[in-house]
Design a protein around this motif. Structure first.
Motif, PDB file in Angstrom:
ATOM      1  N   ALA A 170     -31.290  30.855 -30.261  1.00  0.00           N
ATOM      2  CA  ALA A 170     -30.622  32.082 -29.829  1.00  0.00           C
ATOM      3  C   ALA A 170     -29.294  31.834 -29.116  1.00  0.00           C
ATOM      4  O   ALA A 170     -28.449  32.720 -29.058  1.00  0.00           O
ATOM      5  CB  ALA A 170     -31.547  32.875 -28.913  1.00  0.00           C
ATOM      6  N   ASN A 171     -29.103  30.639 -28.569  1.00  0.00           N
ATOM      7  CA  ASN A 171     -27.915  30.382 -27.761  1.00  0.00           C
ATOM      8  C   ASN A 171     -27.127  29.200 -28.297  1.00  0.00           C
ATOM      9  O   ASN A 171     -27.606  28.432 -29.143  1.00  0.00           O
ATOM     10  CB  ASN A 171     -28.329  30.110 -26.304  1.00  0.00           C
ATOM     11  CG  ASN A 171     -28.936  31.335 -25.654  1.00  0.00           C
ATOM     12  OD1 ASN A 171     -28.266  32.328 -25.413  1.00  0.00           O
ATOM     13  ND2 ASN A 171     -30.235  31.275 -25.379  1.00  0.00           N
ATOM     14  N   ASN A 172     -25.911  29.038 -27.782  1.00  0.00           N
ATOM     15  CA  ASN A 172     -25.066  27.917 -28.169  1.00  0.00           C
ATOM     16  C   ASN A 172     -25.617  26.615 -27.593  1.00  0.00           C
ATOM     17  O   ASN A 172     -25.524  26.373 -26.394  1.00  0.00           O
ATOM     18  CB  ASN A 172     -23.634  28.150 -27.668  1.00  0.00           C
ATOM     19  CG  ASN A 172     -22.783  26.885 -27.775  1.00  0.00           C
ATOM     20  OD1 ASN A 172     -22.983  26.062 -28.663  1.00  0.00           O
ATOM     21  ND2 ASN A 172     -21.843  26.745 -26.862  1.00  0.00           N
ATOM     22  N   THR A 173     -26.183  25.812 -28.441  1.00  0.00           N
ATOM     23  CA  THR A 173     -26.739  24.530 -28.009  1.00  0.00           C
ATOM     24  C   THR A 173     -25.889  23.343 -28.434  1.00  0.00           C
ATOM     25  O   THR A 173     -26.016  22.258 -27.854  1.00  0.00           O
ATOM     26  CB  THR A 173     -28.150  24.333 -28.589  1.00  0.00           C
ATOM     27  OG1 THR A 173     -28.087  24.547 -30.010  1.00  0.00           O
ATOM     28  CG2 THR A 173     -29.146  25.311 -27.975  1.00  0.00           C
ATOM     29  N   ASN A 174     -25.032  23.515 -29.446  1.00  0.00           N
ATOM     30  CA  ASN A 174     -24.409  22.315 -30.011  1.00  0.00           C
ATOM     31  C   ASN A 174     -22.999  22.479 -30.573  1.00  0.00           C
ATOM     32  O   ASN A 174     -22.570  21.667 -31.391  1.00  0.00           O
ATOM     33  CB  ASN A 174     -25.316  21.725 -31.091  1.00  0.00           C
ATOM     34  CG  ASN A 174     -25.473  22.650 -32.302  1.00  0.00           C
ATOM     35  OD1 ASN A 174     -24.946  23.757 -32.324  1.00  0.00           O
ATOM     36  ND2 ASN A 174     -26.212  22.194 -33.304  1.00  0.00           N
ATOM     37  N   LEU A 175     -22.259  23.499 -30.167  1.00  0.00           N
ATOM     38  CA  LEU A 175     -20.906  23.663 -30.706  1.00  0.00           C
ATOM     39  C   LEU A 175     -20.062  22.414 -30.474  1.00  0.00           C
ATOM     40  O   LEU A 175     -19.424  21.901 -31.402  1.00  0.00           O
ATOM     41  CB  LEU A 175     -20.219  24.874 -30.076  1.00  0.00           C
ATOM     42  CG  LEU A 175     -18.732  25.043 -30.433  1.00  0.00           C
ATOM     43  CD1 LEU A 175     -18.564  25.320 -31.920  1.00  0.00           C
ATOM     44  CD2 LEU A 175     -18.093  26.137 -29.590  1.00  0.00           C
ATOM     45  N   GLY A 176     -20.041  21.921 -29.241  1.00  0.00           N
ATOM     46  CA  GLY A 176     -19.233  20.747 -28.938  1.00  0.00           C
ATOM     47  C   GLY A 176     -19.671  19.524 -29.727  1.00  0.00           C
ATOM     48  O   GLY A 176     -18.846  18.763 -30.246  1.00  0.00           O
ATOM     49  N   ILE A 177     -20.971  19.339 -29.834  1.00  0.00           N
ATOM     50  CA  ILE A 177     -21.497  18.212 -30.605  1.00  0.00           C
ATOM     51  C   ILE A 177     -21.075  18.326 -32.060  1.00  0.00           C
ATOM     52  O   ILE A 177     -20.626  17.355 -32.683  1.00  0.00           O
ATOM     53  CB  ILE A 177     -23.031  18.149 -30.480  1.00  0.00           C
ATOM     54  CG1 ILE A 177     -23.421  17.687 -29.075  1.00  0.00           C
ATOM     55  CG2 ILE A 177     -23.638  17.220 -31.539  1.00  0.00           C
ATOM     56  CD1 ILE A 177     -24.914  17.721 -28.798  1.00  0.00           C
ATOM     57  N   VAL A 178     -21.196  19.511 -32.634  1.00  0.00           N
ATOM     58  CA  VAL A 178     -20.820  19.725 -34.035  1.00  0.00           C
ATOM     59  C   VAL A 178     -19.330  19.453 -34.236  1.00  0.00           C
ATOM     60  O   VAL A 178     -18.926  18.834 -35.231  1.00  0.00           O
ATOM     61  CB  VAL A 178     -21.182  21.151 -34.478  1.00  0.00           C
ATOM     62  CG1 VAL A 178     -20.508  21.507 -35.800  1.00  0.00           C
ATOM     63  CG2 VAL A 178     -22.691  21.289 -34.616  1.00  0.00           C
ATOM     64  N   THR A 237     -19.813  16.339 -21.139  1.00  0.00           N
ATOM     65  CA  THR A 237     -20.289  14.955 -21.042  1.00  0.00           C
ATOM     66  C   THR A 237     -21.450  14.719 -21.996  1.00  0.00           C
ATOM     67  O   THR A 237     -21.549  13.648 -22.619  1.00  0.00           O
ATOM     68  CB  THR A 237     -20.714  14.641 -19.594  1.00  0.00           C
ATOM     69  OG1 THR A 237     -19.617  14.913 -18.716  1.00  0.00           O
ATOM     70  CG2 THR A 237     -21.138  13.196 -19.444  1.00  0.00           C
ATOM     71  N   ALA A 238     -22.320  15.708 -22.128  1.00  0.00           N
ATOM     72  CA  ALA A 238     -23.431  15.604 -23.075  1.00  0.00           C
ATOM     73  C   ALA A 238     -22.919  15.498 -24.504  1.00  0.00           C
ATOM     74  O   ALA A 238     -23.446  14.719 -25.318  1.00  0.00           O
ATOM     75  CB  ALA A 238     -24.351  16.815 -22.936  1.00  0.00           C
ATOM     76  N   ASP A 239     -21.871  16.255 -24.833  1.00  0.00           N
ATOM     77  CA  ASP A 239     -21.280  16.183 -26.176  1.00  0.00           C
ATOM     78  C   ASP A 239     -20.752  14.784 -26.455  1.00  0.00           C
ATOM     79  O   ASP A 239     -20.967  14.222 -27.537  1.00  0.00           O
ATOM     80  CB  ASP A 239     -20.143  17.195 -26.311  1.00  0.00           C
ATOM     81  CG  ASP A 239     -20.592  18.635 -26.137  1.00  0.00           C
ATOM     82  OD1 ASP A 239     -21.789  18.917 -26.352  1.00  0.00           O
ATOM     83  OD2 ASP A 239     -19.746  19.476 -25.779  1.00  0.00           O
ATOM     84  N   PHE A 240     -20.052  14.209 -25.482  1.00  0.00           N
ATOM     85  CA  PHE A 240     -19.512  12.864 -25.659  1.00  0.00           C
ATOM     86  C   PHE A 240     -20.628  11.819 -25.769  1.00  0.00           C
ATOM     87  O   PHE A 240     -20.477  10.808 -26.462  1.00  0.00           O
ATOM     88  CB  PHE A 240     -18.595  12.500 -24.486  1.00  0.00           C
ATOM     89  CG  PHE A 240     -17.299  13.266 -24.454  1.00  0.00           C
ATOM     90  CD1 PHE A 240     -16.707  13.733 -25.611  1.00  0.00           C
ATOM     91  CD2 PHE A 240     -16.669  13.517 -23.248  1.00  0.00           C
ATOM     92  CE1 PHE A 240     -15.512  14.426 -25.580  1.00  0.00           C
ATOM     93  CE2 PHE A 240     -15.468  14.212 -23.201  1.00  0.00           C
ATOM     94  CZ  PHE A 240     -14.892  14.675 -24.375  1.00  0.00           C
ATOM     95  N   THR A 241     -21.714  12.059 -25.081  1.00  0.00           N
ATOM     96  CA  THR A 241     -22.851  11.139 -25.191  1.00  0.00           C
ATOM     97  C   THR A 241     -23.407  11.158 -26.607  1.00  0.00           C
ATOM     98  O   THR A 241     -23.717  10.102 -27.175  1.00  0.00           O
ATOM     99  CB  THR A 241     -23.937  11.519 -24.174  1.00  0.00           C
ATOM    100  OG1 THR A 241     -23.379  11.495 -22.855  1.00  0.00           O
ATOM    101  CG2 THR A 241     -25.114  10.567 -24.240  1.00  0.00           C
ATOM    102  N   ALA A 242     -23.511  12.332 -27.195  1.00  0.00           N
ATOM    103  CA  ALA A 242     -24.012  12.446 -28.572  1.00  0.00           C
ATOM    104  C   ALA A 242     -23.088  11.737 -29.553  1.00  0.00           C
ATOM    105  O   ALA A 242     -23.553  11.000 -30.445  1.00  0.00           O
ATOM    106  CB  ALA A 242     -24.168  13.913 -28.957  1.00  0.00           C
TER     107      ALA A 242
END
Length: 309
Positions: free
Chosen positions: A90-98, A284-289
């Motif tokens: 339902a929510n934005n979980t991964n835009l930055g990761i994508v 920071t989580a996005d960069f970790t991924a």
């Protein structure tokens, strides 16, 4: 690289990043937020797999024709991955990761040697089109994530902004470059991913070989947080607060981070402090991924050797 392998690396990176425990201030295996839970991120990581494989396949098919890299459609692929995620959570979980993993996947599909990955990714980003920029804006709106491109002339929520991107021939690389002064993820995508390739990936690979995956994930996250003020925190609470969080991460690393008993105790307290104060180091989580994904791409030769056994 084999597109199937690349797609799996993207999924692996996504689920390992969220599984890191205790990854301070973020959702992890023992901590949920009120509006999103650990399982949402697992679903998201799995949901993008097909699109990431297709992205790598596009890179593979055009590996010998760099002049056609503009036809890969990185913006459209980002939008497809975000749209597919939206069908599951339902929510934005991964835009930055994508946004980070999509160009990495395209480049990985196109290269024969890991050593060419970073340069190829950058060239593909520079080859993007104004239509890619429009698709990126649409992806941001689908994810309901503000902050990138929010200037008077190019507000992501404005239809006229998308028309201006096309009319003025502003490609995705250029629009991200405009945002790079205040958005670290945009800076990463327009400067050959320095955090991913120079900080996160080598550290994750080293720690993983000595201590295991979870320790590598958390230590990588903490190290990036100690060096780069988190954009999501600075956007919500200001640059000074982001720097305060950076300094605290730095002090925990001085005690060994997750690799020592004292560091672990401090890490748990830090995690609770960030949660209690609504401080979420999401960038920071996005960069970790992205760091984890690059580390797994670096294992491609080992993967192939096991296939041939």
């Amino acid at each position: 690289m084999d597109p199937v392998f690349v797609g799996k690396c993207a999924q692996i990176a996504s689920v390992l990043e969220v599984s890191g425990h205790p990854k301070p201030g973020n959702v992890h295996r023992t901590q949920n937020f009120s509006d999103m839970v650990f399982e949402d991120f697992l679903l998201s990581g799995i949901a993008i797999g097909k699109t990431m494989e297709q992205t790598a396949k596009k890179g593979y098919d055009l590996r010998k024709t760099p002049d056609k890299w503009s036809s890969i459609g990185l913006g459209n692929l980002i939008q497809e991955a975000v749209t597919e995620t939206d069908r599951w959570v339902a929510n934005n979980t991964n835009l930055g990761i994508v946004m980070l993993l999509t160009p990495i996947c395209a480049a990985a599909g196109a290269v024969e040697s890991f050593n060419d990955l970073r340069d190829t990714m950058h060239k593909m980003m520079m080859s993007t089109t104004p239509q890619d920029a429009v698709h990126l804006y649409q992806a941001i709106n689908i994810a309901d994530a503000g902050g990138m491109g929010q200037q008077e002339e190019l507000d992501v929520s404005s239809d006229s902004s998308m028309e201006k991107l096309l009319d003025d021939d502003i490609n995705m690389f250029s629009v991200l470059e405009m945002s790079s002064a205040w958005d670290r993820l945009s800076y990463e995508l327009t400067n050959q991913m320095p955090v991913t390739f120079e900080i996160g990936f080598p550290l994750f690979a080293k720690i993983q070989s000595e201590y295991g995956i979870n320790q590598a994930t958390v230590q990588t996250f903490l190290t990036i947080l100690s060096k780069i003020p988190d954009t999501l925190i600075s956007r919500k609470y200001g640059e000074e607060k982001a720097k305060d969080v950076l300094k605290e991460a730095e002090s925990i690393l001085e005690e060994g981070g997750i690799l020592t008993d004292k560091g672990q105790q401090l890490l748990k307290k830090f995690d609770q402090y960030l949660i209690d104060n609504g401080l979420n180091p999401g960038t920071t989580a996005d960069f970790t991924a992205s760091s984890i994904m690059v580390a797994y791409l670096d294992s491609y030769d080992d993967y192939n050797n096991k296939l041939s056994e």
